[in-house]
Each structure stands twice: as C-alpha cells, then as structure tokens.
Design a protein around this motif. Structure first.
Motif, PDB file in Angstrom:
ATOM      1  N   GLU A  70     -84.245   0.560  -7.086  1.00 40.61           N
ATOM      2  CA  GLU A  70     -84.705   0.561  -8.480  1.00 40.61           C
ATOM      3  C   GLU A  70     -86.212   0.793  -8.549  1.00 40.61           C
ATOM      4  OE1 GLU A  70     -83.708  -2.834 -10.917  1.00 40.61           O
ATOM      5  OE2 GLU A  70     -81.670  -2.846 -10.107  1.00 40.61           O
ATOM      6  N   LYS A  73     -88.494   4.106  -8.781  1.00 37.71           N
ATOM      7  CA  LYS A  73     -88.834   4.723 -10.069  1.00 37.71           C
ATOM      8  C   LYS A  73     -89.959   3.967 -10.776  1.00 37.71           C
ATOM      9  CE  LYS A  73     -84.263   6.634 -10.730  1.00 37.71           C
ATOM     10  NZ  LYS A  73     -83.079   6.021 -10.232  1.00 37.71           N
ATOM     11  N   ARG A  80     -93.659   2.782  -5.486  1.00 32.62           N
ATOM     12  CA  ARG A  80     -92.693   3.846  -5.170  1.00 32.62           C
ATOM     13  C   ARG A  80     -92.768   4.205  -3.685  1.00 32.62           C
ATOM     14  NH1 ARG A  80     -95.068   6.167  -9.657  1.00 32.62           N
ATOM     15  NH2 ARG A  80     -95.901   7.959  -8.496  1.00 32.62           N
ATOM     16  N   GLU A  98     -82.173   9.009  -3.488  1.00 32.01           N
ATOM     17  CA  GLU A  98     -83.317   8.662  -4.328  1.00 32.01           C
ATOM     18  C   GLU A  98     -84.641   8.956  -3.620  1.00 32.01           C
ATOM     19  OE1 GLU A  98     -80.620   6.777  -3.996  1.00 32.01           O
ATOM     20  OE2 GLU A  98     -79.876   6.533  -6.034  1.00 32.01           O
ATOM     21  N   GLN A 101     -85.561  12.581  -3.919  1.00 30.71           N
ATOM     22  CA  GLN A 101     -86.184  12.896  -5.211  1.00 30.71           C
ATOM     23  C   GLN A 101     -87.688  12.628  -5.186  1.00 30.71           C
ATOM     24  OE1 GLN A 101     -84.069  10.914  -8.376  1.00 30.71           O
ATOM     25  NE2 GLN A 101     -82.124  11.845  -7.791  1.00 30.71           N
ATOM     26  N   ASP A 105     -92.600  13.988  -5.976  1.00 31.29           N
ATOM     27  CA  ASP A 105     -93.438  13.114  -6.795  1.00 31.29           C
ATOM     28  C   ASP A 105     -94.807  13.754  -7.022  1.00 31.29           C
ATOM     29  OD1 ASP A 105     -93.264   9.954  -7.582  1.00 31.29           O
ATOM     30  OD2 ASP A 105     -95.339  10.542  -7.161  1.00 31.29           O
TER      31      ASP A 105
END
Length: 188
Positions: A70, A73, A80, A98, A101, A105
C-alpha cells in the motif's frame, strides 16, 4: 509493547534516541497502525531513524507485505522507494507488479530503488522495466538497471548491456565488464 498513543507521542518528539529506542521495540508488531507509524519513519529527517525503521520492518516476522505494498503509492518518495527495498529484502514476490510500476516514478531515487528491488527479487517479469531504465538520464538509475540486468541474468537484458558505454563512470565500466563476462561464451 508500547501503545499507539505512546508511539505517536515519541515519533512527534525531537529525540532521535527515543525514536530509535521505541522503533527497536516494535520490530515484532503485527498491529496495522503501528506498522504504518513505522513506515512513516522511513521519511524521518534523521538517517539513523530511517535506518532503524527500515531494519524493524525488514526483520518483522509477521506478514506485513500488504501494508508495505500500500505504501508504494505513498506521496513521500522516501516511503515509496524504501518500502520497495524492504519488500525486496523480505523476498515478497507478490509485490513485483507494483514495484514494476515504480520503475516509471517521477523520482529518480524511487526508480533506483524499484529497479534494485526487482534485481534483488530476480524478477524476470521486470525485464522490460529494467531495459527502459538502462537508458535513464539519471546515472544512479542506470547503474541500478545494469546491476539488476546482471542479477536477473536475462540474455536479452545482458545483450542490451553491450550497447552501453561506461566512459564517464568507473562503476558503470566495472558493471558492464561483469555483464559482458556473463553474456559471453561460458556465461549465462
């Protein structure tokens, strides 16, 4: 185990020693709120406090992966990036999608951590993200991508290393030479 109120009070104080002392006592917590408070210390102004929080989260024997995922994000780039590294050190393979992804950034520090985490996890499914970061404008992201390409050992990634130049950085030259050894005859 200290209460949430006690932890919050100490974390709001200016005492680095008190913060470190209480963080050390929280490494076995399974309480969602306590874990989130610990994660918040990954963004503390003091590097020692951040390090202690990182260690406490990494060493926690409970399943805290969902909380850490969690926080990938979170608005804080430190939270992060360091959460990705904690997940990698905890060998949390379910976090790989995740973490991939995060390779895009806006923060170079987060991209560096994410790509390093993918390499540490030997996440071959992150090969495309690593390949993109081999061409990143930030030298630390590029170094992390080269190291992760070597760690994963993907032949396609190792072949990409042959197109890179390390003329401006001795560490990159060293990593590229290592990658060339692995991709050549008798390599991976």
């Amino acid at each position: 185990m200290p209460s949430i109120e006690e932890v919050s009070k100490v974390f709001k104080s200016d005492s680095k020693e008190e913060k470190i002392r209480i963080i050390e006592s929280l490494s076995d917590s399974s309480n969602f709120e306590i874990i989130n408070l610990l994660v918040s210390k990954l963004d503390d102004a003091d590097i020692q406090v951040r390090g202690e929080a990182f260690s406490a989260l990494m060493l926690n024997k409970n399943d805290i992966s969902d909380i850490l995922i969690e926080n990938l994000k979170n608005q804080s780039k430190n939270i992060r990036g360091y959460s990705a590294l904690v997940l990698a050190n905890r060998n949390s393979k379910k976090a790989i999608p995740e973490i991939i992804q995060l390779a895009e950034d806006q923060s170079a520090m987060v991209r560096t951590c994410a790509i390093g985490a993918l390499g540490h996890l030997r996440a071959s499914e992150g090969a495309a993200a690593i390949k993109r970061c081999l061409g990143d404008h930030n030298i630390e992201v590029k170094k992390s991508a080269i190291k992760s390409a070597i760690d994963i050992g993907d032949k396609g990634l190792l072949a990409e290393l042959a197109h890179l130049s390390g003329k401006d950085d001795p560490e990159i030259r060293h990593l590229l030479a290592r990658g060339k050894q692995l991709s050549g005859p008798g390599g991976i």
